[in-house]
Write a protein that holds these residues in place. Structure first.
Motif, PDB file in Angstrom:
ATOM      1  N   LYS A  43       0.835  -1.209   0.000  1.00  0.00           N
ATOM      2  CA  LYS A  43       0.000   0.000   0.000  1.00  0.00           C
ATOM      3  C   LYS A  43       0.868   1.257   0.000  1.00  0.00           C
ATOM      4  O   LYS A  43       0.633   2.219  -0.747  1.00  0.00           O
ATOM      5  N   LYS A  44       1.902   1.219   0.804  1.00  0.00           N
ATOM      6  CA  LYS A  44       2.820   2.352   0.887  1.00  0.00           C
ATOM      7  C   LYS A  44       3.537   2.580  -0.441  1.00  0.00           C
ATOM      8  O   LYS A  44       3.656   3.716  -0.915  1.00  0.00           O
ATOM      9  N   LEU A  45       4.016   1.490  -1.052  1.00  0.00           N
ATOM     10  CA  LEU A  45       4.740   1.610  -2.312  1.00  0.00           C
ATOM     11  C   LEU A  45       3.833   2.090  -3.436  1.00  0.00           C
ATOM     12  O   LEU A  45       4.266   2.845  -4.320  1.00  0.00           O
ATOM     13  N   ARG A  46       2.590   1.641  -3.425  1.00  0.00           N
ATOM     14  CA  ARG A  46       1.646   2.114  -4.440  1.00  0.00           C
ATOM     15  C   ARG A  46       1.464   3.626  -4.334  1.00  0.00           C
ATOM     16  O   ARG A  46       1.424   4.348  -5.343  1.00  0.00           O
ATOM     17  N   HIS A  47       1.334   4.096  -3.107  1.00  0.00           N
ATOM     18  CA  HIS A  47       1.157   5.527  -2.885  1.00  0.00           C
ATOM     19  C   HIS A  47       2.408   6.299  -3.332  1.00  0.00           C
ATOM     20  O   HIS A  47       2.295   7.333  -4.026  1.00  0.00           O
ATOM     21  N   ILE A  48       3.565   5.789  -2.986  1.00  0.00           N
ATOM     22  CA  ILE A  48       4.809   6.463  -3.360  1.00  0.00           C
ATOM     23  C   ILE A  48       5.005   6.413  -4.868  1.00  0.00           C
ATOM     24  O   ILE A  48       5.518   7.357  -5.475  1.00  0.00           O
ATOM     25  N   ASP A  49       4.561   5.300  -5.461  1.00  0.00           N
ATOM     26  CA  ASP A  49       4.730   5.138  -6.908  1.00  0.00           C
ATOM     27  C   ASP A  49       3.959   6.195  -7.699  1.00  0.00           C
ATOM     28  O   ASP A  49       4.255   6.435  -8.864  1.00  0.00           O
ATOM     29  N   GLU A  50       2.963   6.829  -7.057  1.00  0.00           N
ATOM     30  CA  GLU A  50       2.211   7.888  -7.728  1.00  0.00           C
ATOM     31  C   GLU A  50       3.047   9.150  -7.879  1.00  0.00           C
ATOM     32  O   GLU A  50       2.810   9.968  -8.787  1.00  0.00           O
ATOM     33  N   SER A  51       4.035   9.339  -7.003  1.00  0.00           N
ATOM     34  CA  SER A  51       4.858  10.551  -7.036  1.00  0.00           C
ATOM     35  C   SER A  51       6.296  10.295  -7.487  1.00  0.00           C
ATOM     36  O   SER A  51       6.963  11.224  -7.943  1.00  0.00           O
ATOM     37  N   TYR A  52       6.740   9.050  -7.317  1.00  0.00           N
ATOM     38  CA  TYR A  52       8.138   8.746  -7.642  1.00  0.00           C
ATOM     39  C   TYR A  52       8.203   7.499  -8.514  1.00  0.00           C
ATOM     40  O   TYR A  52       7.410   6.566  -8.356  1.00  0.00           O
ATOM     41  N   GLU A  53       9.164   7.513  -9.411  1.00  0.00           N
ATOM     42  CA  GLU A  53       9.417   6.314 -10.206  1.00  0.00           C
ATOM     43  C   GLU A  53      10.275   5.352  -9.385  1.00  0.00           C
ATOM     44  O   GLU A  53      11.392   5.688  -9.014  1.00  0.00           O
ATOM     45  N   LEU A  54       9.731   4.139  -9.108  1.00  0.00           N
ATOM     46  CA  LEU A  54      10.478   3.122  -8.357  1.00  0.00           C
ATOM     47  C   LEU A  54      11.312   2.325  -9.364  1.00  0.00           C
ATOM     48  O   LEU A  54      10.835   1.380  -9.986  1.00  0.00           O
ATOM     49  N   THR A  55      12.529   2.731  -9.509  1.00  0.00           N
ATOM     50  CA  THR A  55      13.365   2.238 -10.625  1.00  0.00           C
ATOM     51  C   THR A  55      13.991   0.870 -10.379  1.00  0.00           C
ATOM     52  O   THR A  55      14.599   0.303 -11.280  1.00  0.00           O
ATOM     53  N   HIS A  56      13.880   0.322  -9.174  1.00  0.00           N
ATOM     54  CA  HIS A  56      14.507  -0.957  -8.873  1.00  0.00           C
ATOM     55  C   HIS A  56      13.489  -2.069  -8.651  1.00  0.00           C
ATOM     56  O   HIS A  56      13.793  -3.078  -8.003  1.00  0.00           O
ATOM     57  N   GLY A  57      12.304  -1.909  -9.160  1.00  0.00           N
ATOM     58  CA  GLY A  57      11.295  -2.968  -9.060  1.00  0.00           C
ATOM     59  C   GLY A  57      10.845  -3.234  -7.641  1.00  0.00           C
ATOM     60  O   GLY A  57      10.475  -4.365  -7.309  1.00  0.00           O
ATOM     61  N   GLU A  58      10.852  -2.188  -6.802  1.00  0.00           N
ATOM     62  CA  GLU A  58      10.484  -2.367  -5.403  1.00  0.00           C
ATOM     63  C   GLU A  58       9.053  -2.883  -5.246  1.00  0.00           C
ATOM     64  O   GLU A  58       8.788  -3.772  -4.407  1.00  0.00           O
ATOM     65  N   LEU A  95      12.199  17.800 -11.379  1.00  0.00           N
ATOM     66  CA  LEU A  95      11.730  17.771  -9.993  1.00  0.00           C
ATOM     67  C   LEU A  95      10.282  18.269  -9.858  1.00  0.00           C
ATOM     68  O   LEU A  95       9.610  17.960  -8.867  1.00  0.00           O
ATOM     69  N   ASN A  96       9.822  19.009 -10.833  1.00  0.00           N
ATOM     70  CA  ASN A  96       8.463  19.543 -10.767  1.00  0.00           C
ATOM     71  C   ASN A  96       7.450  18.678 -11.512  1.00  0.00           C
ATOM     72  O   ASN A  96       6.278  19.061 -11.634  1.00  0.00           O
ATOM     73  N   GLN A  97       7.895  17.490 -12.030  1.00  0.00           N
ATOM     74  CA  GLN A  97       6.966  16.605 -12.705  1.00  0.00           C
ATOM     75  C   GLN A  97       6.080  15.874 -11.702  1.00  0.00           C
ATOM     76  O   GLN A  97       6.350  15.853 -10.493  1.00  0.00           O
ATOM     77  N   VAL A  98       5.024  15.191 -12.215  1.00  0.00           N
ATOM     78  CA  VAL A  98       4.089  14.476 -11.336  1.00  0.00           C
ATOM     79  C   VAL A  98       4.777  13.275 -10.691  1.00  0.00           C
ATOM     80  O   VAL A  98       4.658  13.050  -9.493  1.00  0.00           O
ATOM     81  N   ARG A  99       5.524  12.471 -11.509  1.00  0.00           N
ATOM     82  CA  ARG A  99       6.266  11.322 -10.992  1.00  0.00           C
ATOM     83  C   ARG A  99       7.754  11.585 -11.196  1.00  0.00           C
ATOM     84  O   ARG A  99       8.205  11.862 -12.296  1.00  0.00           O
ATOM     85  N   ILE A 100       8.464  11.518 -10.113  1.00  0.00           N
ATOM     86  CA  ILE A 100       9.881  11.901 -10.121  1.00  0.00           C
ATOM     87  C   ILE A 100      10.747  10.646 -10.114  1.00  0.00           C
ATOM     88  O   ILE A 100      10.513   9.713  -9.334  1.00  0.00           O
ATOM     89  N   ASN A 101      11.780  10.666 -10.981  1.00  0.00           N
ATOM     90  CA  ASN A 101      12.777   9.601 -10.990  1.00  0.00           C
ATOM     91  C   ASN A 101      13.969  10.093 -10.180  1.00  0.00           C
ATOM     92  O   ASN A 101      14.892  10.720 -10.703  1.00  0.00           O
ATOM     93  N   MET A 102      13.960   9.779  -8.879  1.00  0.00           N
ATOM     94  CA  MET A 102      14.989  10.331  -8.003  1.00  0.00           C
ATOM     95  C   MET A 102      16.374   9.743  -8.297  1.00  0.00           C
ATOM     96  O   MET A 102      17.385  10.419  -8.082  1.00  0.00           O
ATOM     97  N   GLU A 103      16.437   8.534  -8.779  1.00  0.00           N
ATOM     98  CA  GLU A 103      17.729   7.955  -9.101  1.00  0.00           C
ATOM     99  C   GLU A 103      18.385   8.733 -10.238  1.00  0.00           C
ATOM    100  O   GLU A 103      19.578   9.080 -10.171  1.00  0.00           O
ATOM    101  N   LYS A 104      17.609   9.048 -11.270  1.00  0.00           N
ATOM    102  CA  LYS A 104      18.137   9.821 -12.386  1.00  0.00           C
ATOM    103  C   LYS A 104      18.519  11.224 -11.939  1.00  0.00           C
ATOM    104  O   LYS A 104      19.587  11.754 -12.304  1.00  0.00           O
ATOM    105  N   ILE A 105      17.646  11.837 -11.135  1.00  0.00           N
ATOM    106  CA  ILE A 105      17.915  13.203 -10.643  1.00  0.00           C
ATOM    107  C   ILE A 105      19.183  13.214  -9.792  1.00  0.00           C
ATOM    108  O   ILE A 105      20.003  14.144  -9.885  1.00  0.00           O
TER     109      ILE A 105
END
Length: 572
Positions: free
Chosen positions: A333-348, A466-476
């Motif tokens: 549930k937590k990851l789904r919520h986070i996935d709305e704002s961040y790109e989970l690049t490692h298949g979490e 950084l101002n996009q809807v879903r952020i790829n923090m690894e790339k940033i």
């Protein structure tokens, strides 16, 4: 007498002396040969084998003994017929030798030696055979008495402990009866005078007695193990198995009672082999039974020891599974919520779902095992092994889920750090540009402006991401590292431009000392062109510094050292 005649006389005398000496030596040697031949002949005659033959004839030998006697009697008689001829040759040789007829003596000695050598071996062998035949009756009787005593002792022992040999008693009696027949045969052969054949039968009896005597202790031990030890152990296993089945122990596809029946069948086969005194086959069967008994004991013990562990951990494992399922659901549930704002690049998210499925399967396996326990079908050792694996895996899953949770928790903080970093980078770049602009330089180098533009664009690009809807923090994060390097490089470039410009001015001022130096004057013109028109401050400095250094070696190094020392003092 002339000297020649004297010499001939002396030579003749010496020759005669030599011949006489040689004849004496030959005479003595042949005398020794004659004495040796005479002694050998005397030794053969002293054997008095005729008396031995007479004694053997009186024994009324038969069979093999008689055949042996006749063979060697003929051999000896044939040899004995030559004794007179040998004696005559010896006497002729001695007589001729005494008369110094050495050649004739040698011939007689030679003929006598050939005859002695031809008969001595036959005489010796005949003597040995006759002696053996004369002693065979006495030896056979002594051996017969010894073997009969041993036979009676073994029979007495068997009768006294007949119960201990009961399985093989019939075969033992058969072998004893066969020995009785052999004793009777040996006795009859001796009575008939066939001592050689009697000896062979007695040797057979000895071998049979030795073999039986060796087997008896093993027969007693094997019978005890098969009928008592193994039987009691299998009965104990059967009773223990029944009690455990009544106590709802499960054994899966293993049919313990069938294994016990098969072991009892093997015991029967081993007893049958023992009844025939086939100890090798008996031993093979006993090893199979012993191995199976140890296996069954080990299985019962393993199940008995596994049950306390299962009962102790049943409730605990249920609580752990329930807890881990809750943790799994919360993490997803937590990851789904986070996935709305961040790109989970490692298949979490996929990994957390796979872990949830694994926990769910372990829970299903637990439920089925608990049902088998309730139904009395559970193989506790298998349940124990499975639950130990589940407990260990739950610990690994919990640790991994904690790592996943902490990893995504850092995304919020990483975003804040990234926003602050972008703001700081913008400020740093702006300060660098303003600082360079305030230097009152003729212009800013094109290379610096390009680098400045590149850094500004990188900052703008990352700021937009950084101002996009879903952020790829690894790339940033990777981009921020690159921006940081580029900002540092921009700062170093600006400092190099300012230092080069300042050193240029100081060096130009110093070059006024060399206005009478054409090389310096020419370098000043070229350096000013690079400085005022091309904004190439580094090359301008290199041009004038090189000329001044040539005009006055070490001068530019002093200017440079003084400049950087002053800058250091200003910073301090």
């Amino acid at each position: 007498m002339s000297s020649t005649q004297s010499l001939l006389l002396i030579t003749l005398i010496i020759t005669i002396i030599v011949v006489v000496m040689a004849m004496l030596l030959i005479n003595r040697r042949q005398l020794r040969d004659i004495e040796e031949l005479d002694n050998e002949l005397g030794n053969m005659e002293d054997l008095h084998l005729e008396r031995a033959i007479g004694n053997l004839d009186q024994m009324e030998l038969a069979g093999e003994s008689l055949a042996t006697l006749n063979t060697w009697k003929k051999s000896y008689q044939k040899a004995a017929e030559l004794f007179p001829e040998i004696q005559r040759l010896i006497e002729d040789g001695a007589d001729e030798n005494a008369r110094y007829r050495l050649v004739k003596s040698h011939q007689s000695i030679k003929q006598a030696r050939e005859l002695v050598d031809s008969v001595s071996e036959d005489v010796k062998n005949s003597s040995d055979v006759f002696t053996q035949l004369l002693e065979s009756n006495r030896e056979n009787k002594a051996q017969y008495d010894e073997l009969m005593q041993s036979y009676r002792e073994i029979r007495k022992e068997i009768l006294a402990d007949s119960f201990d040999y009961s399985v093989a008693l019939e075969e033992i009696e058969n072998r004893l009866s066969a020995m009785e027949e052999d004793f009777a045969q040996a006795k009859n052969l001796s009575a008939q005078g066939d001592h050689v054949e009697a000896k062979r039968v007695l040797s057979k009896i000895r071998a049979d007695l030795t073999a039986l005597k060796t087997k008896l202790p093993e027969v007693k031990e094997d019978q005890h193990d098969l009928q008592t030890v193994f039987a009691d152990q299998l009965d104990e296993i059967a009773a223990g198995y029944k009690e455990m089945r009544d106590a709802k122990y499960g054994f899966g596809s293993l049919d313990v009672l069938l294994e016990i029946r098969q072991s009892n069948d093997q015991i029967d086969r081993s007893l049958a082999a023992l009844a025939q005194l086939d100890l090798e086959e008996t031993s093979k069967g006993m090893k199979k039974v012993e191995k199976e008994i140890k296996t069954l004991y080990r299985i019962l013990e393993k199940e008995y020891k596994a049950r306390p562990f299962v009962e102790k951990n049943q409730d605990k494992l249920q609580r752990l599974l329930t807890h881990q399922q809750t943790v799994s659901q919360q993490l997803i549930k937590k990851l789904r919520h986070i996935d709305e704002s961040y790109e989970l690049t490692h298949g979490e998210l996929d990994e957390s779902r796979e872990l949830e499925r694994e926990v769910h399967k372990m829970d299903s396996d637990y439920i089925r095992a608990s049902q088998r326990i309730a139904d009395g079908r559970a193989v506790y050792s298998e349940v124990q092994d499975d639950w130990i694996k589940i407990l260990g895996r739950l610990q690994e899953i919990g640790k991994r889920q904690q790592e996943l949770s902490e990893a995504v928790d850092g995304l919020y903080e990483a975003e804040e750090v990234a926003q602050r970093s972008i703001k700081e980078f913008k400020q740093q770049v702006s300060l660098v540009y303003r600082h360079l602009s305030r230097q009152n330089l003729p212009g800013i180098p094109e290379g610096f402006l390009q680098m400045y533009t590149l850094v500004i664009n990188e900052i703008s690009k990352t700021s937009g991401e950084l101002n996009q809807v879903r952020i790829n923090m690894e790339k940033i994060s990777e981009e921020l590292v690159q921006i940081s390097d580029d900002v540092d490089r921009l700062q170093r470039e600006a400092e190099d431009i300012i230092s080069s410009a300042n050193l240029f001015e100081l060096t130009m001022q110093y070059s006024n000392k060399f206005l009478d130096n054409e090389t310096v004057v020419r370098a000043r013109r070229n350096a000013m062109k690079l400085y005022d028109r091309d904004y190439n401050y580094k090359d301008a400095l290199d041009t004038i510094a090189t000329a001044v250094e040539r005009a006055e070696p070490g001068s530019y190094q002093r200017i440079e050292n003084a400049y950087y020392q002053e800058q250091k003092e200003l910073i301090d």
